[in-house]
Scaffold this active site. Sequence first.
Site, short mmCIF file in Angstrom:
data_model
loop_
_atom_site.label_atom_id
_atom_site.label_comp_id
_atom_site.label_asym_id
_atom_site.label_seq_id
_atom_site.Cartn_x
_atom_site.Cartn_y
_atom_site.Cartn_z
N SER A 137 0.85 -1.19 0.00
CA SER A 137 0.00 0.00 0.00
C SER A 137 0.88 1.24 0.00
O SER A 137 1.99 1.23 0.55
CB SER A 137 -0.90 0.02 1.24
N TYR A 150 -1.40 -0.19 10.17
CA TYR A 150 -1.51 -0.57 8.76
C TYR A 150 -0.31 -0.08 7.98
O TYR A 150 0.28 -0.83 7.18
CB TYR A 150 -2.81 0.00 8.19
#
Length: 257
Positions: A137, A150
Amino acid sequence: MTTVLVTGAAGDIGTAIAEVLAPRGYELALADHPSGGARLKETVEACRRLGADVKGVTFDVTEESAVVDAVHELAPLGGVVNNAGYQGVFAPVDAYPLDDARRVLEVNVLGVITVLAAASRAMIAAGDGGALVNVASMAGVSGAPNMPAYAASKAAVIGLTKAAAKDLAPAGIRVNAVSPAFVGPGRMWEAQVAGQAAAGTQYYASRPDAVATQMISMVPMRRYGSVHEVATVVAFLLSDDASYVTGVNVEVSGGSV
């Protein structure tokens, strides 16, 4: 026929990856957590309509024995897409619940390592090389407010990709990553917009519609990416067209940094 395993196949990006791969001559093994069985069945059926030889399997990527058993059953594997993940809650680091951080890291880091290790052992045993793609990501590239666990997990995936590419190159196994930025529409986009709105920090407004506008304004191309645009990059990295590409993280970001 080459078998490709896609984890997290019931999610928005996983389904798009499966549907892009379906007409390309692969035998697909689509996997998700047992709780995603209903959506996984829909994805399997959609890929069959596209002409793929496909099976659905369920296992938890954090359970090593389940992963090893699944890989053994599916071998030989020519490709793997490590897409299973957990976004976690939205909160600044000083207020982030450690139990949730542990879960994020368990799924997004240990889960990826578990699948990568089992799949690469099977590929080495088969002796035919292979290609692995880890879904990271942009949060792991540049950081993301209110997403410390995350962001940390996806930065780890990028580092793992580069290390594994060196480890596995002698066996003819390529390892790459893709890092999407804002991607929509879908459940992940809606969850991110709602989560950032509820976080109550200086970075985003408190209304989801305003947050969506803010996010789009941060992208030089002034739009979010589609899951299809992520999936086609994954398909390229799996293919022989990327035969000299390994250890690379491809940023699918519309110019975001």
